[in-house]
Design an enzyme around this catalytic site. Sequence first.
Site, short mmCIF file in Angstrom:
data_model
loop_
_atom_site.label_atom_id
_atom_site.label_comp_id
_atom_site.label_asym_id
_atom_site.label_seq_id
_atom_site.Cartn_x
_atom_site.Cartn_y
_atom_site.Cartn_z
N PRO A 205 0.83 -1.21 0.00
CA PRO A 205 0.00 0.00 0.00
C PRO A 205 0.86 1.26 0.00
O PRO A 205 1.70 1.44 0.86
CB PRO A 205 -0.80 -0.12 1.30
N GLU A 206 0.66 2.10 -1.00
CA GLU A 206 1.31 3.40 -1.04
C GLU A 206 0.22 4.46 -1.17
O GLU A 206 -0.96 4.14 -1.07
CB GLU A 206 2.33 3.44 -2.18
N LYS B 19 -0.16 8.01 3.67
CA LYS B 19 -0.52 6.60 3.79
C LYS B 19 -1.47 6.35 4.97
O LYS B 19 -1.67 5.21 5.37
CB LYS B 19 0.76 5.76 3.91
N ARG C 219 15.00 -0.61 4.21
CA ARG C 219 14.06 -1.27 3.30
C ARG C 219 14.82 -1.63 2.03
O ARG C 219 15.76 -0.97 1.64
CB ARG C 219 12.90 -0.33 2.95
#
Length: 259
Positions: free
Chosen positions: A2-3, A50, A246
Amino acid sequence: MPEGDTVWQTARRLAVLSGQQLTATDFRLPSLATVDLGGRTVLETVSRGKHLLTRIEGGATLHSHLKMEGRWDVQAAGARWRRPAHEARVVLHTASHDAIGFSVVLDLVATDDEETLVGHLGPDLLGPDWDPEEAVRRIAAAPDVPVGQALLDQRNLAGVGNVYRAELCFIAGLDPHRPVAEVPDLPRLVARAHALLVANRDRPDRITTGDRRPGRKLWVYRRRGPCLRCGTPIVVDELGPLGQERTVWWCPRCQPALP
Ligand SMILES: [Zn+2]
């Protein structure tokens, strides 16, 4: 993953509840287990980067974040769920619809206190008040930070996740480790981030290459093997502040480390 675009689409899905009275609510996590919003009307759901803010009559805001795996399904009341029940964190019932938050992170706050949850965010790429100059100013304020890290920092600009940071660095021809000070045109990079999220907010599939064919929708994110543009093997590494690294993917030929 999800962005900002996914979250924006989720807010639009949840808008079905706006103006409807909650007939019952079912919070399935210990911190909110005793909360009952039944009888109250849902006012609206807005996205901020977000984050999702569902405002409810009586001055309450249900804040949700999709993290890595979360999603909200909105479906006809009583319809069969598409994910396992143990993943549900909350169910909002109205006379016509059920909204189920699967694997979402939730808080309930006073609407007046929303800023304590989202006040740190930089300009929202898909917000009505998107402010590119402010996003550039925030990124430029830390010139030594790798650009791939700066794009992911929601305090700079809100809505870029791990997919878009990899794709944006490719499109701009930047090794994600390159410090912000060595980015030739920061306003252009920020403008591209905005354009990419806007282009994808109404699409079911995320496309950054302009090519809808399977395996060709994204330039480098999760790509193994040759670069779509030049054939050089894609490189994978971790990037981010200590403890928050990340995975990042890039093409060492299309994305040189130095200008
Ligand atoms: Zn390449």
